[in-house]
Design an enzyme around this catalytic site. Structure first.
Site, PDB file in Angstrom:
ATOM      1  N   LEU A 167      82.817  30.943  53.545  1.00  0.00           N
ATOM      2  CA  LEU A 167      82.612  29.845  54.188  1.00  0.00           C
ATOM      3  C   LEU A 167      83.740  29.161  54.861  1.00  0.00           C
ATOM      4  O   LEU A 167      83.812  28.577  56.154  1.00  0.00           O
ATOM      5  CB  LEU A 167      81.850  28.725  53.681  1.00  0.00           C
ATOM      6  N   TYR A 168      84.924  29.134  54.264  1.00  0.00           N
ATOM      7  CA  TYR A 168      86.116  28.567  54.655  1.00  0.00           C
ATOM      8  C   TYR A 168      86.364  29.376  56.030  1.00  0.00           C
ATOM      9  O   TYR A 168      86.853  28.805  56.981  1.00  0.00           O
ATOM     10  CB  TYR A 168      87.294  28.915  53.891  1.00  0.00           C
ATOM     11  N   ALA A 169      86.383  30.615  55.926  1.00  0.00           N
ATOM     12  CA  ALA A 169      86.642  31.581  57.105  1.00  0.00           C
ATOM     13  C   ALA A 169      85.704  31.109  58.368  1.00  0.00           C
ATOM     14  O   ALA A 169      85.975  30.981  59.600  1.00  0.00           O
ATOM     15  CB  ALA A 169      86.542  32.846  57.002  1.00  0.00           C
ATOM     16  N   THR A 212      84.378  28.134  58.652  1.00  0.00           N
ATOM     17  CA  THR A 212      84.606  27.043  59.535  1.00  0.00           C
ATOM     18  C   THR A 212      85.725  26.956  60.185  1.00  0.00           C
ATOM     19  O   THR A 212      86.047  26.254  61.147  1.00  0.00           O
ATOM     20  CB  THR A 212      84.875  25.942  58.392  1.00  0.00           C
TER      21      THR A 212
END
Length: 431
Positions: free
Chosen positions: A242-244, A246
């Protein structure tokens, strides 16, 4: 390797059951129903995430308006103007978001030391020990840098800052960092990395004149790519965390604001940054802590039994890349939300272009600390980590004059000296 920054994993793949067959009309109706249902649920999920206010990342101290609160605040204008005033008319006036963060602290100091005006903004959240952020804040205050305590999601606060200071540049480094934490608190990533970024762009595009924007993307956008070294021309549509996702979304959002409003925007993809004043959730940091305490550290191995490798990049080298991006950024072409012509849009890798196995990192720390580490080797889990990162930096070298010069052993020595001084009061430490 545990808690590494910007490193995605490989998700499982769903294999449909081929035993079912439908008539074409039935299939068409079900396909439409599935499509509409999926779209509705997706929109509902995004709305819920945007409306969520993650309690674990909200600072309990609110000297100014933070988070999603939008109450009027009384800003210390004298301190703000003094901090933001450049030493000469040739200097820049820079708003640094995430100024009390690891990279934000170093970039702010470098800008101030060379004569630029710097105003910081930070919400001092509790993703990791806020005491470290407060210590960085004090260090910056000694250098004449004032940090406004507030959140990039507070549009009223941002607007007041832009009304008070005519920023020539925005160095946007505020973000919810880390890959694995997204599994615990996904809303914090949407709140900061997407909603907060859009909020900043909205205020920036309405300014007259608009500032040029330099912002921190991430090497994690390369996701499931197996081609190395990672180049800015490579595909980035396979995020594995999810970090990637975003950060990839941020790049697309940035492009949209560049295209519609004429904002000059430069994105920087950082590769595993380390050094003094670093983040405690990074492996080199807690490896140092645990080795000194005699605790067992966990090392991950790839499916072929090899050690994972990272393109470790020393903080001073990253700072030079950030300043190079700021100095070569062209002016935005819009004003008051209206585009006057095409504007500059760029993406750069900032890495060291020499991946080092994590096992080698541990060996160097053992040598510096003069302590043998207790190690446990386990298979690489599917929780955000990848086997390697490797940056192609040729574009940054050519366009920014970027040239990393610090090898891992030299950089770790500097980090350990700082660590011993900060946490143990060693007189041998200096930074």
């Amino acid at each position: 390797m545990s808690h590494l920054d910007n490193i995605p994993s490989t998700p499982g793949k769903y294999k449909p059951d081929k035993s079912f067959r439908f008539h074409s009309s039935t299939a068409s109706s079900l396909s439409k129903l599935t499509l509409y249902s999926t779209l509705f649920l997706s929109l509902l999920l995004i709305l819920l995430l945007l409306l969520s206010t993650p309690s674990s990342t909200t600072s309990p101290r609110r000297h100014l308006s933070t988070g999603t609160h939008h109450s009027p605040v009384s800003l210390p204008h004298k301190l703000i103007h003094k901090s933001a005033r450049p030493r000469s008319t040739a200097g820049h006036t820079v708003l640094v978001t995430g100024a009390s963060g690891f990279v934000g602290t170093h970039v702010s100091l470098a800008l101030k030391r060379r004569g630029d005006g710097v105003l910081g903004l930070d919400n001092f959240n509790q993703y990791y020990d806020p005491a470290l952020k407060r210590a960085r804040q004090k260090f910056l205050e000694k250098a004449g840098i004032f940090i406004v305590e507030g959140d990039i999601n507070d549009k009223d606060l941002l607007q007041q800052l832009f009304d008070a200071v005519l920023f020539t540049h925005v160095m946007h480094l505020a973000a919810q960092a880390g890959v694995r934490y997204a599994m615990q608190n996904p809303g914090s990533y949407i709140h900061s990395n997407i909603a907060g970024f859009v909020n900043l762009l909205e205020v920036s595009k309405s300014a007259s004149p608009q500032p040029a924007i330099i912002w921190a993307s991430s090497s994690s956008v390369y996701g499931l790519n197996s081609k190395v070294p990672f180049s800015e021309k490579d595909r980035t549509d396979q995020p594995a965390s999810l970090y990637a996702a975003t950060k990839k979304a941020g790049e697309e959002i940035a492009h949209t604001y560049n295209h519609i409003y004429g904002l000059s925007i430069t994105g920087l993809r950082f590769f595993t940054v380390y050094g003094p004043w670093g983040r405690p959730d990074m492996a080199y940091f807690f490896f140092t802590r645990d080795i000194m305490k005699g605790k067992t550290i966990t090392l991950y191995e790839s499916p072929d039994k090899g050690s994972v490798a990272r393109d470790f990049t020393y903080i001073d080298d990253v700072v030079k890349g950030c300043l190079g991006a700021l100095d070569t950024a062209k002016k935005s072409t819009g004003s008051g939300g209206k585009k006057r012509g095409p504007a500059q849009f760029r993406i750069f890798n900032l890495g060291n272009t020499s991946p080092v196995p994590v096992s080698r990192l541990v060996s160097i720390l053992e040598k510096i600390l003069k302590v043998k580490a207790k190690k446990k080797v386990v298979p690489l889990p599917r929780n955000g980590d990848v086997e390697f990162t490797h940056a192609n930096i040729s574009l940054a070298v050519r366009e920014l004059g970027y040239k990393p010069t610090t090898d891992l052993e030299a950089g770790l020595k500097k980090f350990v000296r700082w660590y011993l001084g900060f946490y143990l009061g060693s007189k041998k430490s200096s930074w």
